[in-house]
Design a protein around this motif. Structure first.
Motif, PDB file in Angstrom:
ATOM      1  N   SER A 105      -0.365  13.721 -16.716  1.00 58.84           N
ATOM      2  CA  SER A 105      -2.036  13.272 -16.750  1.00 58.84           C
ATOM      3  C   SER A 105      -2.249  12.223 -15.532  1.00 58.84           C
ATOM      4  CB  SER A 105      -2.298  12.956 -17.902  1.00 58.84           C
ATOM      5  OG  SER A 105      -1.798  11.695 -18.297  1.00 58.84           O
ATOM      6  N   TYR A 106      -1.705  12.519 -14.417  1.00 60.89           N
ATOM      7  CA  TYR A 106      -1.842  11.298 -13.477  1.00 60.89           C
ATOM      8  C   TYR A 106      -1.953  11.949 -12.079  1.00 60.89           C
ATOM      9  CZ  TYR A 106      -0.479   6.372 -12.204  1.00 60.89           C
ATOM     10  OH  TYR A 106      -0.391   5.085 -11.712  1.00 60.89           O
ATOM     11  N   PRO A 107      -3.107  12.547 -12.053  1.00 58.70           N
ATOM     12  CA  PRO A 107      -3.398  13.067 -10.587  1.00 58.70           C
ATOM     13  C   PRO A 107      -3.696  11.877  -9.527  1.00 58.70           C
ATOM     14  CG  PRO A 107      -5.220  13.271 -11.962  1.00 58.70           C
ATOM     15  CD  PRO A 107      -4.256  12.786 -12.774  1.00 58.70           C
ATOM     16  N   PRO A 108      -3.406  12.061  -8.151  1.00 58.63           N
ATOM     17  CA  PRO A 108      -2.768  13.321  -7.635  1.00 58.63           C
ATOM     18  C   PRO A 108      -1.479  13.317  -7.674  1.00 58.63           C
ATOM     19  CG  PRO A 108      -3.244  11.542  -5.995  1.00 58.63           C
ATOM     20  CD  PRO A 108      -3.499  10.845  -7.225  1.00 58.63           C
ATOM     21  N   PHE A 109      -0.624  12.602  -8.437  1.00 61.42           N
ATOM     22  CA  PHE A 109       0.948  12.547  -8.526  1.00 61.42           C
ATOM     23  C   PHE A 109       1.387  13.786  -9.507  1.00 61.42           C
ATOM     24  CE2 PHE A 109      -0.021   8.265  -7.044  1.00 61.42           C
ATOM     25  CZ  PHE A 109       0.751   8.300  -6.130  1.00 61.42           C
ATOM     26  N   GLU A 110       0.784  13.816 -10.572  1.00 62.82           N
ATOM     27  CA  GLU A 110       1.240  14.753 -11.650  1.00 62.82           C
ATOM     28  C   GLU A 110       0.267  15.281 -12.566  1.00 62.82           C
ATOM     29  OE1 GLU A 110       4.277  12.656 -11.174  1.00 62.82           O
ATOM     30  OE2 GLU A 110       2.921  11.216 -11.828  1.00 62.82           O
ATOM     31  N   SER A 111      -0.297  16.635 -12.754  1.00 59.95           N
ATOM     32  CA  SER A 111      -0.983  16.964 -13.742  1.00 59.95           C
ATOM     33  C   SER A 111      -0.877  18.277 -14.104  1.00 59.95           C
ATOM     34  CB  SER A 111      -2.501  16.664 -13.334  1.00 59.95           C
ATOM     35  OG  SER A 111      -2.738  17.477 -12.076  1.00 59.95           O
ATOM     36  N   ILE A 112      -1.569  18.916 -15.217  1.00 59.48           N
ATOM     37  CA  ILE A 112      -1.461  20.386 -15.494  1.00 59.48           C
ATOM     38  C   ILE A 112      -2.670  20.999 -15.353  1.00 59.48           C
ATOM     39  CG2 ILE A 112      -0.865  22.082 -17.268  1.00 59.48           C
ATOM     40  CD1 ILE A 112       1.082  19.811 -18.523  1.00 59.48           C
ATOM     41  N   GLU A 113      -2.538  22.175 -14.449  1.00 59.45           N
ATOM     42  CA  GLU A 113      -3.864  23.031 -14.072  1.00 59.45           C
ATOM     43  C   GLU A 113      -3.261  24.456 -14.454  1.00 59.45           C
ATOM     44  OE1 GLU A 113      -5.168  22.244 -10.100  1.00 59.45           O
ATOM     45  OE2 GLU A 113      -5.510  20.234 -10.525  1.00 59.45           O
ATOM     46  N   ASN A 114      -4.139  25.039 -15.206  1.00 59.21           N
ATOM     47  CA  ASN A 114      -3.850  26.488 -15.527  1.00 59.21           C
ATOM     48  C   ASN A 114      -2.407  26.561 -15.939  1.00 59.21           C
ATOM     49  OD1 ASN A 114      -6.646  27.272 -14.978  1.00 59.21           O
ATOM     50  ND2 ASN A 114      -5.624  27.353 -12.487  1.00 59.21           N
ATOM     51  N   ASP A 115      -2.033  25.623 -17.048  1.00 59.56           N
ATOM     52  CA  ASP A 115      -0.557  25.543 -17.608  1.00 59.56           C
ATOM     53  C   ASP A 115       0.308  25.494 -16.637  1.00 59.56           C
ATOM     54  OD1 ASP A 115      -1.998  26.001 -20.190  1.00 59.56           O
ATOM     55  OD2 ASP A 115      -1.725  28.188 -19.944  1.00 59.56           O
ATOM     56  N   GLN A 116       0.131  24.987 -15.367  1.00 56.17           N
ATOM     57  CA  GLN A 116       1.252  24.833 -14.234  1.00 56.17           C
ATOM     58  C   GLN A 116       1.196  23.331 -13.737  1.00 56.17           C
ATOM     59  OE1 GLN A 116       3.223  27.493 -13.223  1.00 56.17           O
ATOM     60  NE2 GLN A 116       2.018  28.615 -14.632  1.00 56.17           N
ATOM     61  N   PHE A 117       2.322  22.815 -13.685  1.00 58.95           N
ATOM     62  CA  PHE A 117       2.731  21.436 -12.956  1.00 58.95           C
ATOM     63  C   PHE A 117       2.348  21.434 -11.626  1.00 58.95           C
ATOM     64  CE2 PHE A 117       5.231  21.408 -16.916  1.00 58.95           C
ATOM     65  CZ  PHE A 117       4.942  20.064 -17.447  1.00 58.95           C
ATOM     66  N   VAL A 118       1.246  20.550 -11.302  1.00 62.81           N
ATOM     67  CA  VAL A 118       0.952  20.241 -10.091  1.00 62.81           C
ATOM     68  C   VAL A 118       1.013  18.906  -9.607  1.00 62.81           C
ATOM     69  CG1 VAL A 118      -0.502  22.563 -10.091  1.00 62.81           C
ATOM     70  CG2 VAL A 118      -1.628  20.189 -10.535  1.00 62.81           C
TER      71      VAL A 118
END
Length: 253
Positions: free
Chosen positions: A32-45
């Protein structure tokens, strides 16, 4: 001695399964830490996710990611629940007592974010309510340098909740990584950075590293070799430019 075809098949399947398992790297991250890591459409990005995948590809391995609270990441590595943790984790002497880190893959600093025009200096944040992520370097910095001046440091499970409460006026400011702040401020006019970036070496100056178990020097070495390789072949720069093309204060080590 005679061998059955079924026995040979089972033996080969077992060996291939062991090899396959060795080529899977289980990452823990707090997504839950964009732009480093987050979840979009059930995918880690995010930057960390793309970097981890590039490292795994270089290592001929496969990445799998699991979402964990930030303050539990290092314990998960220490007790072997995951192979590595990548989640914008500052390399600090205290954390190195618990886990081993790879070489730094990104330099960083921290900034206070507040409503535009409300505060101009750090001193004006004394005796105010500051939100921070629980277990972060920013939290320790507040405890060491601001609480003695009457500042109330409120720990949050995620920065998304902290920044949401800043919008709602429930806290006066949020102390957060500079790159995270830049990403959030781009989408939230009316808020800005208070004073200048904090780059204290004791808290933020050594950059982000990937955490591995202290007994797993082999994996740390593999990560470091892969990191060197993707810096040389340009893949690191491609990932970096995608996320930080407009940023001037986040530098490759």
């Amino acid at each position: 001695m005679r061998f059955s075809l079924l026995g040979i098949f089972i033996g080969l399947w077992f060996i291939s399964s062991v090899v396959a398992a060795q080529n899977v790297i289980r990452f823990a991250t707090e997504a839950s830490y964009p732009p480093f890591e987050s979840i979009e459409n059930d995918q880690f990005v995010g930057f960390d996710i793309d970097l981890a995948r590039a490292l795994c590809q270089q290592m001929n391995s496969h990445c799998v990611f699991s979402h964990q609270p930030f303050d539990s990441l290092l314990a998960s590595i220490e007790f072997g629940r995951y192979d590595a943790a990548i989640s914008a984790i500052d390399i600090t002497p205290e954390r190195e007592q618990q886990v081993m880190f790879t070489h730094s893959y990104l330099m960083n600093g921290a900034v206070f974010v507040a409503k535009s025009g409300r505060f101009n200096s750090y001193q004006q944040l004394h005796q105010r309510v500051i939100a921070v992520q629980n277990g972060s370097s920013e939290q320790q910095y507040l405890l060491d340098y601001f609480v003695s001046h009457g500042t109330i440091a409120i720990p949050y499970a995620s920065y998304q909740l902290a920044l949401s409460d800043l919008q709602g006026g429930k806290v006066d400011s949020v102390l957060v990584d500079q790159a995270v702040a830049a990403d959030w401020l781009h989408r939230h006019p009316g808020f800005s950075v208070v004073d200048s970036e904090i780059t204290s070496k004791d808290y933020f100056g050594r950059g982000f590293g990937i955490a591995v178990n202290k007994e797993n020097q082999q994996l740390a070495d593999r990560f470091n070799q892969a990191l060197d390789a993707i810096k040389k072949n340009g893949i690191y720069q491609q990932i970096y430019s995608h996320y930080f093309a407009d940023e001037k204060k986040v530098y490759e080590n």
